[in-house]
Each structure stands twice: as structure tokens, then as C-alpha cells.
Design an enzyme around this catalytic site. Structure first.
Site, PDB file in Angstrom:
ATOM      1  N   SER A  98       1.328   3.102   4.897  1.00 36.70           N
ATOM      2  CA  SER A  98       2.235   3.849   6.051  1.00 36.70           C
ATOM      3  C   SER A  98       2.930   2.609   7.007  1.00 36.70           C
ATOM      4  O   SER A  98       3.561   3.132   7.773  1.00 36.70           O
ATOM      5  CB  SER A  98       1.485   4.866   6.735  1.00 36.70           C
ATOM      6  OG  SER A  98       1.042   5.784   5.748  1.00 36.70           O
ATOM      7  N   GLY A 152       0.789  -1.255  -0.052  1.00 38.39           N
ATOM      8  CA  GLY A 152       0.036  -0.018   0.087  1.00 38.39           C
ATOM      9  C   GLY A 152       0.694   1.172  -0.020  1.00 38.39           C
ATOM     10  O   GLY A 152       2.115   1.107   0.275  1.00 38.39           O
ATOM     11  N   HIS A 153       0.077   2.481  -0.078  1.00 39.48           N
ATOM     12  CA  HIS A 153       0.899   3.556  -0.249  1.00 39.48           C
ATOM     13  C   HIS A 153       1.608   4.094   1.165  1.00 39.48           C
ATOM     14  O   HIS A 153       1.063   3.794   1.992  1.00 39.48           O
ATOM     15  CB  HIS A 153      -0.021   4.634  -0.432  1.00 39.48           C
ATOM     16  CG  HIS A 153      -1.168   5.003   0.803  1.00 39.48           C
ATOM     17  ND1 HIS A 153      -2.474   4.264   0.756  1.00 39.48           N
ATOM     18  CD2 HIS A 153      -1.315   5.800   1.650  1.00 39.48           C
ATOM     19  CE1 HIS A 153      -3.107   4.580   1.894  1.00 39.48           C
ATOM     20  NE2 HIS A 153      -2.471   5.450   2.573  1.00 39.48           N
ATOM     21  N   ASN A 154       2.704   4.763   0.918  1.00 38.46           N
ATOM     22  CA  ASN A 154       3.712   5.085   1.956  1.00 38.46           C
ATOM     23  C   ASN A 154       4.417   3.958   2.586  1.00 38.46           C
ATOM     24  O   ASN A 154       5.017   4.445   3.705  1.00 38.46           O
ATOM     25  CB  ASN A 154       2.943   5.899   2.955  1.00 38.46           C
ATOM     26  CG  ASN A 154       2.452   7.044   2.475  1.00 38.46           C
ATOM     27  OD1 ASN A 154       2.653   7.807   1.337  1.00 38.46           O
ATOM     28  ND2 ASN A 154       1.134   7.492   2.889  1.00 38.46           N
ATOM     29  N   VAL A 155       4.194   2.771   2.201  1.00 37.35           N
ATOM     30  CA  VAL A 155       4.830   1.577   2.886  1.00 37.35           C
ATOM     31  C   VAL A 155       6.413   1.609   2.822  1.00 37.35           C
ATOM     32  O   VAL A 155       6.722   2.011   1.697  1.00 37.35           O
ATOM     33  CB  VAL A 155       4.381   0.381   2.572  1.00 37.35           C
ATOM     34  CG1 VAL A 155       5.075  -0.992   3.070  1.00 37.35           C
ATOM     35  CG2 VAL A 155       2.918   0.146   3.006  1.00 37.35           C
TER      36      VAL A 155
END
Length: 371
Positions: free
Chosen positions: A281, A261-264
Site C-alpha cells: 500500500s 508488495g500488494h496495493n503498491v
């Protein structure tokens, strides 16, 4: 494609192993012992496969240290001590790779501002956008799209249908299997007032009210940054960050249908097995292994050198070096005890029922004890 013919000596040298017998003998493929023919290299790397050599026709084989190729009826052999490591080298030797003609196929569309490195091989129906930079020796199969200003290092291999979105940065020796998508927008939405999900997070179960709510999209302004020697399996997806980049460290390997997912932030040399999902995140440390179907909740940290068994669901931070299992994930030895206790429950309940019946039988109708 004509199979590549190699001598036993050449194969042994390529994997750093010892060869004995007629090492000039040539083979064209690797095979299981019981199906191997005279031109095959039988893979009998454990004593349990010795019987298979008798059923097959192999003249040469990869065998375990301590064996004697002559007593096994072989003319030549490669001796190894670590079978899976040897298998990696042998597979590399015999792997023909994709057949992508050198140069740029006339049915591909490449923006004139794109920079294509020396020795690239680009198949048909490939589209490459403005400002893209691709390193030397890249192999790009059919129907791949690389959006504007993406950067990909040397010796990349992008197989059929890979999608590299805009402003993605990827290191050297990257491998992407069919259907990979790198850099799609993250799954980020917000409501004008606190949503039901936010309420539940605050109350851990109590919903205060029910009302209409609409979701507003949060665009993903960040990119994706991938290190060197990363391999990503078929139909896996890595979302771009909301503001900062989503990152995957050098040497990490993602299996088929993994979702990051985003920001991982994924560390170096991690293994993410099939159907792993990591919510936005979260941070995954170096050398961490997540077994198939593991799920990682958002905004948590999983330390370096963690091993999570298959189907574990990780809802809280995990310290470095821990081995975990279960849903919710706990220490593996604790989960094993939980599993044992669950298996004992039917017997325990049967004993409890029998005990209750015996107590009831020892009472009179008015509740006093019988004589």
C-alpha cells in the site's frame, strides 16, 4: 546464428551520430578497444581508452567528440558526445535477441479461447490459459505460463520461466526476464485479536502480553496493472492487490529480485534497483530512483523525483524531489554529516577517556584537589 554485419554509416544513422572516414566499412560486433579485431567496432568513447586502441586491431571505433580518428590509427569512426546514450543505441543495434521460432511450438498448450496476436513467436512448454489476450509480435520463450484472462500488449518479450498470473493487465513492449512472477497473492494475514506486531506499532516498543495466535489469510482480490514500456528483471515479483490493483506506471524499470508488495502504486519512469523491497500500500511517485537494497515501509508515500541511495530504509513519507540516504533515511547531506561523525567517534572517545584520566589524576584519594 551468423553475426549481423553492419556498415559504420548504418550504425551512425541508427544512433543519430556523425560518421567519418571509410563509412562503408563493415563490422559484426562491439568490443573493448584493447581486444577489438579488424571486424569489431571498438568502443573508445573517452580519451582514457585511446591507449587501448593501440593494443587492439580495430579499424573502426566509436570515439569522443574532438578526437581525430586518423591520429588514432583508425580508418573510420563514429563521433559521440554522450557515451552512455550512445552505448544504449549501439547495444540495441548489435543485440541479436532470443532465438524463438515464429509461430507456436507444437509442445506448447494454449487454451482455445485465448487470443494470440499476429506474428507471435511461442516456444516449447508454454501454457496459456482461458481468455488470455496477447498482442501482435509477442515473443514468448520456453516454460512461460500465462494464467486465465491475463492481457498482454503488443511486442512483449517474456523470457524463460516467466509466470503471469490470472487477470493481470500489461501494456505494450513489456520485457520480463527469466523467473519473473507477476500477480502472486500479497502477503496479507490477520489474527482474531491484535497481534504482537499491532501492539508494537501502537506502543513503539512495549509488548502488553504474550499469547497464542493464529494467522488467517486475506485473499488478494485485486489484480496487477502494468503500463507500456516496462521492463522487469530476473526473479522479481509484483504481488496482486488486496482489493484495488497493484500498479506500475509506463516506462518504469525494475531490476533483478525486486519485490513490489500488494496495493503498491509505482509511478512512471521509475528505476527500482536490485533487491529493492516495497511493502504493501505504499505509493512511489514518477521518476523516482531507489538504489539497490532500498526498503520502503508499508502505507507511506515517496514523492516524484526522489533519489534514494543504496540500502536506504524509508520509514516515513518523503517529499517530492528529495535526495535521501541511510537507515532511517534522511536528507543525503545530513546522512553524510552523520557518517563523518560516526567515523570520528573512536577519536572522540579516546580523547574523552584521556580527559577523564587527567581529571582523576588531579584529585586526591579523599576527593579534594591535590596541590
Amino acid at each position: 546464428m551468423t553475426p549481423k554485419s553492419l556498415t559504420i554509416a548504418e550504425i551512425a544513422a541508427s544512433i543519430g551520430a556523425r560518421a567519418e572516414g571509410k563509412t562503408e566499412l563493415r563490422v559484426i560486433r562491439a568490443a573493448e578497444p584493447h581486444t577489438a579485431g579488424p571486424e569489431d567496432l571498438a568502443l573508445a568513447m573517452d580519451p582514457k581508452y585511446a591507449g587501448g586502441l593501440e593494443k587492439g586491431q580495430a579499424r573502426a571505433a566509436v570515439i569522443w567528440d574532438g578526437a581525430d580518428h586518423r591520429t588514432l590509427g583508425l580508418e573510420a569512426a563514429i563521433y559521440i558526445s554522450r557515451p552512455r546514450l550512445a552505448m544504449a543505441g549501439i547495444a540495441r543495434v548489435f543485440d541479436p535477441g532470443p532465438e524463438i521460432a515464429p509461430g507456436i511450438h507444437p509442445m506448447s498448450v494454449i487454451d482455445p479461447t485465448a487470443e494470440i496476436g499476429e506474428g507471435a513467436a511461442i516456444g516449447p512448454f508454454v501454457t496459456i490459459g482461458a481468455g488470455v489476450k496477447i498482442g501482435k509480435g509477442a515473443q514468448i520463450a520456453s516454460h512461460v505460463s500465462i494464467a486465465e484472462y491475463a492481457q498482454i500488449g503488443a511486442d512483449a518479450l517474456l523470457l524463460q520461466g516467466v509466470r503471469i498470473c490470472h487477470r493481470v493487465t500489461i501494456g505494450e513492449r513489456f520485457i520480463a526476464h527469466p523467473g519473473v512472477v507477476i500477480g502472486a497473492d500479497g502477503f496479507s494475514y490477520v489474527t482474531p485479536e491484535k497481534s504482537g506486531v499491532e501492539q508494537i506499532r501502537d506502543t513503539l516498543g512495549e509488548r502488553k502480553d504474550f499469547r497464542e495466535q493464529t494467522w488467517s489469510r486475506i485473499a488478494s482480490l485485486g489484480g496487477v496493472e502494468i503500463g507500456d514500456d516496462v521492463e522487469i528483471g530476473a526473479n522479481a515479483c509484483v504481488d496482486r492487490g488486496t482489493v484495488r490493483a497493484t500498479r506500475i506506471g509506463s516506462g518504469s524499470k525494475l531490476d533483478n529480485m525486486v519485490h513490489v508488495g500488494h496495493n503498491v502504486q509505482v509511478g512512471r519512469d521509475c528505476l527500482l534497483c536490485g533487491q529493492v523491497g516495497i511493502a504493501g500500500s505504499s505509493v512511489i511517485g514518477d521518476r523516482t530512483v531507489l538504489g539497490g537494497q532500498c526498503g520502503v515501509s508499508d502505507n507511506i508515500s515517496v514523492g516524484s523525483d526522489v533519489i534514494a541511495g543504496g540500502a536506504s530504509k524509508i520509514f516515513t513519507n518523503v517529499p517530492a524531489g528529495r535526495v535521501i540516504l541511510g537507515s532511517p533515511a534522511v536528507k543525503m547531506d545530513t546522512q553524510i554529516e552523520i557518517n563523518k561523525a560516526v567515523r570520528r567517534l573512536p577519536r572522540f572517545m579516546a580523547k574523552m577517556e584521556a580527559f577523564q584520566k587527567s581529571l582523576s589524576a588531579g584529585k586526591t584519594g579523599d576527593g579534594s584537589e591535590s596541590a
